[in-house]
Design an enzyme around this catalytic site. Structure first.
Site, short mmCIF file in Angstrom:
data_model
loop_
_atom_site.label_atom_id
_atom_site.label_comp_id
_atom_site.label_asym_id
_atom_site.label_seq_id
_atom_site.Cartn_x
_atom_site.Cartn_y
_atom_site.Cartn_z
N ASP A 113 -5.49 8.43 -5.06
CA ASP A 113 -5.78 7.38 -4.09
C ASP A 113 -4.20 6.95 -3.62
O ASP A 113 -3.64 6.44 -4.84
CB ASP A 113 -6.60 6.28 -4.53
N LYS A 137 -1.39 -0.41 4.71
CA LYS A 137 -0.12 -1.31 4.25
C LYS A 137 1.26 -0.99 4.74
O LYS A 137 2.06 -1.96 5.01
CB LYS A 137 -0.27 -1.46 2.67
N TRP A 149 -10.07 -0.46 -7.97
CA TRP A 149 -10.46 -1.10 -6.56
C TRP A 149 -11.83 -1.16 -6.28
O TRP A 149 -12.70 -0.26 -6.80
CB TRP A 149 -10.00 -0.20 -5.65
#
Lengths: 376, 398
Positions: free
Chosen positions: A186, A222, A104
């Site tokens: 993460d 999300k 990311w």
């Protein structure tokens, strides 16, 4: 763009979220004060529980804590700031931090701005094989200086969508334990990747069961569709309660000079949902709906490419998981897709599966077919 | 393999043990000293006396003794929760455009020349501390491009005890010192002197506006110093909070205002701010900002909101006047004009450390360490007790 879309290409407010929002707005007994610096207590404990499991021994042993943060980014930043101050010595900014290649785009910036001077890539994506470069990964783990920090994606690796298998995770853990490497997970897609909270947390729970002290930066953007309320949690798994207390006391100090008191709205929504059995079930259903739609699009895209006879193998599309897929398209092919077919994807060939719908999937498959056959 | 508690001279060799059996990784993490505010909060929480009074809170308390939601805010939250056009999208890193526009106008005034000439950058932040932090980070990497500027930054004395920490976290080392929470504001003529000095000595003003509208009951008047500096063509930073004037404490609605000398630096500063934000919190939360924007963009809402704020301000002024009168009637030594000369939520009583301790230990009346108190926490049920307590603090031999 990395937000979930329905089959009509609309953003989706989860039904359970709408319900809970209304409950909150109508709650007369709500406390309107600043939240504590570490955040809403019932949110923090529920968030850690969802990652580690209801019957987590670590939680029972009282050595798990949480810090409510501004989204996954905020959680990463607080964790990074803490590590820079208190890990591997005191104020040791030279500890190497390893992030996957690719990763990311913000990982680098977060650790760099937290003060770390040495941020390195570790092998992850094998472009030729279109899969995990396990050999390269393990090799980097073996060669990394002891006590280096490794940022691991808990599931639905961003941007490749490629996760290690359970066997591969075991190998990774073995090396990390032996070489004393620090585990920083993460976790932005729990539930969203496979549709199952447990499955998506397998790696995390395995590492915890192996006795690792670790951090987990969780995001509920999300899986709750709460992109705009910045709901995150940094779960801290310590050796014991005494260590946990000291660590949290320093985290509080760090938060105090960053945002001081986190926003309450998103945390209340997540907390109410996770702490109520009926709402929790309803939420799991909503999450599965999102995950299933993405899985369906993956199946259909692969099937259509095979039907079109598009050269190459397309198994990776269904082997990969989560929001993103590394198609394997070259930069030139990507350019063709954008310029000639107006299908937008990243130069890396990363595609957001949520952008696919029953209405556009034929067109997208056709476009990929053309790109691959016409452009080298 | 290292032993626990090994000498700090062993470079590169960690003082940590390895996971899964040996010494914990964070053995050397110190227990952070408890902040004075936390110590106060816990002391108050542990206090079992029925008469205990907490005058150290940061929120506005109603006459019933609780932080409450403005009626209008409650209404708007209901409206927003049923609004079908509001989508769960990622906001931009700099926040909602409508919000930053309104927040800027509220600080500078709608017709500010700086706004018209596009010399202003507004960034929505998750709360006041975040706004100060962003400003501090911006100062460090933009203010003095020729050198690695790291101070000095001057803070008022007294000031919120976390302020120095925020600047340090941004990498600024030199913080000599040393408003919030004194309630003692400068007059317009005093500001004129200060701005003249700032300009002639080429100093940079970073203005803090955490409780706008709660001082005079008027957004414009409370923002006068900011508008004055801007009208003089000064470059400045201003950290704003909408927590107090909207009762949105839990919602982290802050704003950082940057007034620049030329509009040519607007984009570079904006891109710096964007970069800093992306690795701190990525984007701000929107809930509270939507409420504020809705109110500030609608004249009917504005009138209703101003009415509620006026009520808050008048109540605070009344409490100050009554407290002053009580102390006068009790014959409490000293002059108490400053109670009514100061404005806003907080009041600097002038009591010293010993007297403050007397109040908490013997009378269970908790003030902020510097002798400041939250005026709104005083109500008809505790007023007499508080006045008596202050009287005793000043008359008993300590």
């Amino acid at each position: 763009m990395s937000a979930y879309r329905t089959d009509d290409c609309q953003p989706w407010v989860l039904p359970v979220v709408k319900k809970v929002e209304r409950l909150i707005v109508e709650d007369e007994s709500l406390n309107h004060e600043y939240l504590p610096i570490l955040g809403l207590p019932e949110f923090r404990s529920a968030a850690s529980k969802v990652a580690l499991g209801d019957d987590s021994p670590a939680i029972k042993e009282n050595r798990v804590g949480g810090v409510q943060a501004l989204g996954g980014t905020g959680a990463l930043r607080i964790g990074a700031e803490f590590l820079r101050r208190w890990y591997n010595g005191v104020n040791n900014a030279a500890t190497p931090v390893y992030v996957s290649a690719p990763t990311w785009e913000n990982h680098n910036g977060v650790f760099a701005d937290a003060g770390f001077k040495d941020i390195r890539p570790y092998h992850y994506w094998d472009a030729a094989q279109r899969g995990l470069d396990l050999t390269g990964f393990l090799d980097d783990l073996e060669k990394a200086p002891e006590y280096s920090i490794f940022v691991l994606h808990a599931c639905a690796h961003n941007p490749t969508g490629t996760d290690p298998t359970q066997e591969e995770w075991k190998q990774i853990a073995e090396v990390m334990k032996r070489r004393k490497l620090y585990v920083f997970f993460d976790s932005a897609y729990q539930g969203f990747a496979s549709g199952s909270l447990e499955k998506d947390a397998w790696a995390i729970r395995f590492f915890v069961s192996e006795g690792f002290e670790l951090f987990i930066a969780q995001s509920f953007s999300k899986n709750f569709g709460l992109y705009n309320e910045r709901v995150g949690n940094l779960t801290v798994v310590s050796k014991d309660n005494e260590n946990l207390t000291r660590v949290l006391s320093q985290m509080e100090k760090i938060v105090r000079t960053t945002w001081s008191n986190p926003p309450s709205q998103g945390a209340r929504i997540v907390s109410k949902t996770l702490n109520s059995p009926e709402l929790f079930e309803e939420w799991k259903g909503n999450v599965k709906t999102m995950a299933d739609r993405v899985l369906l699009m993956r199946d259909q895209l692969k099937a259509k490419l095979q039907a079109l006879g598009t050269p190459g193998t397309w198994d990776h599309i269904t082997q990969q998981i989560g929001m993103f897929s590394f198609t394997g398209l070259t930069p030139k092919q990507v350019e063709y897709m954008i310029k000639e077919k107006h299908v937008y994807l990243m130069a890396s060939g990363r595609i957001n599966m949520c952008g696919l719908t029953s209405k556009n999937i034929d067109y997208v498959a056709q476009s990929i077919h053309e790109a691959v056959t016409k452009v080298q | 393999m290292s032993r626990p508690g090994s000498s700090p001279d062993e470079k590169g060799v960690s003082q940590n043990g390895d996971p899964g059996g040996q010494c914990p990784l964070f053995t050397n993490t110190l227990n952070a000293p408890v902040s004075p505010e936390t110590r106060l909060l816990s002391a108050f929480a542990r206090d079992t006396q029925a008469r205990k009074v907490d005058l150290a809170g940061r929120e506005y308390y109603s006459e019933e003794g609780k932080p409450f939601e403005l009626r209008l805010v409650g209404k708007i939250k209901q409206q927003l929760s049923t609004d079908p056009t509001l989508h769960p999208e990622y906001p931009s890193s700099l926040g909602l455009r409508e919000f930053t526009r309104k927040a800027t106008e509220v600080a500078l005034g709608k017709h500010s020349r700086a706004i018209v000439e596009n010399q202003v950058l507004g960034v929505q932040t998750p709360g006041f501390t975040a706004a100060v932090r962003l400003g501090a980070e911006l100062l460090r990497c933009w203010y003095d491009l020729s050198a690695d500027w790291c101070g000095p930054v001057y803070l008022s004395s007294p000031c919120d005890d976390s302020l120095a920490g925020i600047f340090q976290a941004a990498g600024i080392q030199e913080i000599p010192s040393a408003h919030y929470p004194t309630g003692a504001d400068l007059s317009q003529s005093q500001w004129a002197v200060i701005t003249r000095l700032i300009t002639s000595r080429r100093l940079f003003p970073f203005l803090l506006l955490p409780t706008q509208a709660l001082c005079c009951g008027d957004m414009e008047r409370d923002a006068w110093p900011v508008q004055h500096c801007a009208s003089l063509g000064m470059e400045l930073l201003c950290a704003q909070s909408f927590s107090h004037c909207f009762g949105l404490y839990g919602e982290a609605v802050g704003h950082l205002l940057c007034v620049l000398k030329q509009n040519s630096v607007l984009l570079p500063v904006q891109s710096q701010a964007d970069k800093i934000v992306r690795s701190l919190w990525a984007r701000p939360s929107v809930g509270g900002a939507h409420v504020v924007t809705t109110v500030l963009s609608n004249s009917a809402h504005l009138v209703e909101w101003q009415g509620e704020v006026k009520h808050i301000v008048e109540r605070c002024m009344l409490i100050r006047a009554i407290l002053r009168e009580k102390l006068r009637l009790l014959g409490t030594p000293g002059r108490w004009d400053h109670l009514t000369q100061q404005g806003g939520l907080f009041c600097c009583t002038g009591l010293n450390g010993e007297q403050v301790e007397f109040l908490s230990n013997r009378r269970r009346v908790y003030l902020l360490p510097g002798g400041c108190l939250n005026v709104s926490a005083i109500n008809c049920r505790n007023l007499d007790y508080i006045a008596e307590s202050i009287h005793l603090a000043l008359t008993s031999s300590l």
